[in-house]
Motif scaffolding. Structure first.
Motif, mmCIF file in Angstrom:
data_model
loop_
_atom_site.group_PDB
_atom_site.id
_atom_site.type_symbol
_atom_site.label_atom_id
_atom_site.label_comp_id
_atom_site.label_asym_id
_atom_site.label_seq_id
_atom_site.Cartn_x
_atom_site.Cartn_y
_atom_site.Cartn_z
ATOM 1 N N PRO A 22 10.962 4.536 -2.727
ATOM 2 C CA PRO A 22 10.887 4.582 -0.960
ATOM 3 C C PRO A 22 12.159 3.960 -0.603
ATOM 4 O O PRO A 22 12.395 3.204 -1.092
ATOM 5 C CB PRO A 22 9.847 4.584 -0.556
ATOM 6 N N SER A 23 12.662 5.002 0.485
ATOM 7 C CA SER A 23 13.899 4.151 1.342
ATOM 8 C C SER A 23 13.566 3.042 1.735
ATOM 9 O O SER A 23 12.188 3.333 2.280
ATOM 10 C CB SER A 23 14.472 4.984 1.509
ATOM 11 N N TYR A 69 16.402 5.587 -5.744
ATOM 12 C CA TYR A 69 16.175 7.277 -6.510
ATOM 13 C C TYR A 69 16.217 7.365 -7.659
ATOM 14 O O TYR A 69 16.322 6.182 -8.523
ATOM 15 C CB TYR A 69 18.262 7.798 -5.957
ATOM 16 N N ALA A 70 15.819 8.740 -8.015
ATOM 17 C CA ALA A 70 15.308 8.773 -9.160
ATOM 18 C C ALA A 70 16.662 9.801 -10.183
ATOM 19 O O ALA A 70 17.172 9.915 -9.647
ATOM 20 C CB ALA A 70 13.971 9.939 -9.229
ATOM 21 N N SER A 102 1.160 -1.559 -0.070
ATOM 22 C CA SER A 102 -0.034 0.300 0.172
ATOM 23 C C SER A 102 1.000 1.499 0.126
ATOM 24 O O SER A 102 0.072 2.336 -0.328
ATOM 25 C CB SER A 102 -1.182 0.033 1.506
ATOM 26 N N GLU A 103 1.815 1.080 0.772
ATOM 27 C CA GLU A 103 2.583 2.499 0.418
ATOM 28 C C GLU A 103 3.717 2.259 -0.882
ATOM 29 O O GLU A 103 3.641 3.747 -1.149
ATOM 30 C CB GLU A 103 3.941 2.405 1.919
ATOM 31 N N PHE A 133 15.626 4.390 -10.105
ATOM 32 C CA PHE A 133 15.641 2.487 -9.578
ATOM 33 C C PHE A 133 15.531 2.158 -8.094
ATOM 34 O O PHE A 133 15.349 3.604 -7.530
ATOM 35 C CB PHE A 133 17.279 2.717 -9.395
ATOM 36 N N GLY A 134 14.660 1.584 -8.377
ATOM 37 C CA GLY A 134 13.513 1.186 -6.427
ATOM 38 C C GLY A 134 12.450 -0.034 -7.128
ATOM 39 O O GLY A 134 13.423 -1.105 -7.526
ATOM 40 N N PHE A 135 11.109 0.223 -7.251
ATOM 41 C CA PHE A 135 10.640 -0.984 -7.636
ATOM 42 C C PHE A 135 9.800 -0.223 -8.639
ATOM 43 O O PHE A 135 9.072 0.041 -8.869
ATOM 44 C CB PHE A 135 10.112 -1.731 -6.582
#
Length: 272
Positions: free
Chosen positions: A74-75, A114-115, A56-57, A127-129
Motif C-alpha cells: 500500500p502507498s 508496487y506489484a 492493522s491496515e 515490493f513493499g512490506f
C-alpha cells in the motif's frame, strides 16, 4: 548504514533478523489468521495506537496469495486516508514496526511500492512490506500474553493483600483508641498515614512487593499493640491445663460396672 541512492530507507539490524523468519513449508495463510496474529502481537508488545492502526491496515491489504512471503504494497497516501494519520506519523509507525521485527521492508529499484506481474497479468511478486514475521512469531505472542495474564493476576493478589493488611491495621488502631484511649498510638498512626501515601495505586503496572511487606509488618505491629494493651502490656500465651496423654481413651475413668452395662445394652449392630 547510509541511505541508498534510490531513496530507500536505512538498513536496520532488526529487519535482517526478521527476514530470517519464514512460514512452514506449504503453509497458506488467510487474512483472518494474519489479522488474529497481528492483534495478539499488538497486545503482547503493547503497541501504541499509531503503530497498531498501521499494522492493522497493512494486514487488511494481504490478498491471500499462495506465496512463501506475506507481501503487501500500500502507498503512504492510502494509509494516510485509512488511518487519518499524517504521512510523518505513518513513517514513524513503519520504524516502530520494523524495530519490533513485525514487518520487513522489501525495497524496489526506485524505492516505490508496487506489484510485479507476468505477461498474463498475474501478480507474481511485489515490493513493499513483508508481514511474514507477524504470523511466524504467533507462538511467541501467545506465550507473552499468558505471562502478562499471570503477572496481572499476581499483581492483583498483591494489591488485595495490601488492602487486607491496611484495613486490619486501621481496625486495630480504631479498637485501641476505643478501648484504651489513654495509650499513645501516634507513632503507629503516623506510620499508617505515611505508608498509605507511599503505596502505589492499583492502576500502576508495578508489583508492590515492598509495600506489601511493609503493610504486613505494620499490621502485625498494630495488632500486637492492641493485644498488649488488653493484657496489661504483656503478650500472654494460652495455657493448656489438660495434662492427660492424647493416646489415652476418653472413657479411661468409666466405672467397671458402667462399662459392662454399656457393652451389654449397645450391641455391635448400633455402631457405624
Amino acid at each position: 548504514m547510509q541511505l541508498a541512492s534510490s531513496g530507500g530507507r536505512r538498513l536496520r539490524h532488526a529487519a535482517l533478523v526478521a527476514r530470517e523468519l519464514a512460514l512452514e513449508t506449504g503453509r497458506t495463510v488467510t487474512r483472518k489468521e494474519l489479522s488474529a496474529a497481528a492483534r495478539e502481537a499488538a497486545k503482547a508488545l503493547n503497541l501504541k495506537s499509531g503503530a497498531r492502526w498501521v499494522l492493522s491496515e497493512l494486514v487488511a491489504c494481504w490478498g491471500e496469495q499462495e506465496w512463501d512471503r506475506l507481501l503487501v504494497w500500500p502507498s503512504n497516501d492510502y494509509l494516510v486516508t485509512r488511518t487519518g494519520k499524517s504521512e510523518r506519523a505513518i513513517r514513524a509507525a513503519f520504524r516502530v514496526l520494523i524495530d519490533l521485527q513485525l514487518i520487513v521492508p522489501k525495497e524496489s529499484p526506485n524505492g516505490k511500492r508496487y506489484a510485479v506481474k507476468d505477461l498474463a497479468g498475474e501478480i507474481i511478486d511485489a515490493f513493499g512490506f513483508d508481514l511474514t514475521p507477524v504470523y511466524a512469531r504467533r507462538g511467541e505472542w501467545a506465550e507473552r500474553l499468558i505471562e502478562q495474564k499471570q503477572a496481572r493476576e499476581a499483581r492483583k493478589r498483591a494489591f488485595d493483600e495490601i488492602t487486607i493488611a491496611r484495613r486490619a491495621a486501621e481496625e486495630a488502631l480504631s479498637a485501641l483508641a476505643e478501648h484504651h484511649p489513654e495509650l499513645d498510638r501516634s507513632d503507629l498512626e503516623e506510620q499508617v498515614k505515611g505508608l498509605k501515601a507511599r503505596t502505589p495505586a492499583r492502576s500502576m503496572k508495578v508489583m508492590p512487593h515492598d509495600a506489601l511487606d511493609q503493610w504486613t509488618a505494620l499490621r502485625r505491629a498494630c495488632e500486637e499493640a492492641f493485644l498488649k494493651a488488653g493484657n496489661g502490656g504483656e503478650i500472654r500465651r494460652h495455657t493448656n491445663n489438660n495434662n492427660g496423654s492424647p493416646s489415652e481413651p476418653c472413657n479411661k475413668s468409666f466405672p467397671k460396672k458402667a462399662e459392662a452395662v454399656r457393652s451389654i445394652e449397645q450391641t455391635s449392630e448400633h455402631l457405624s
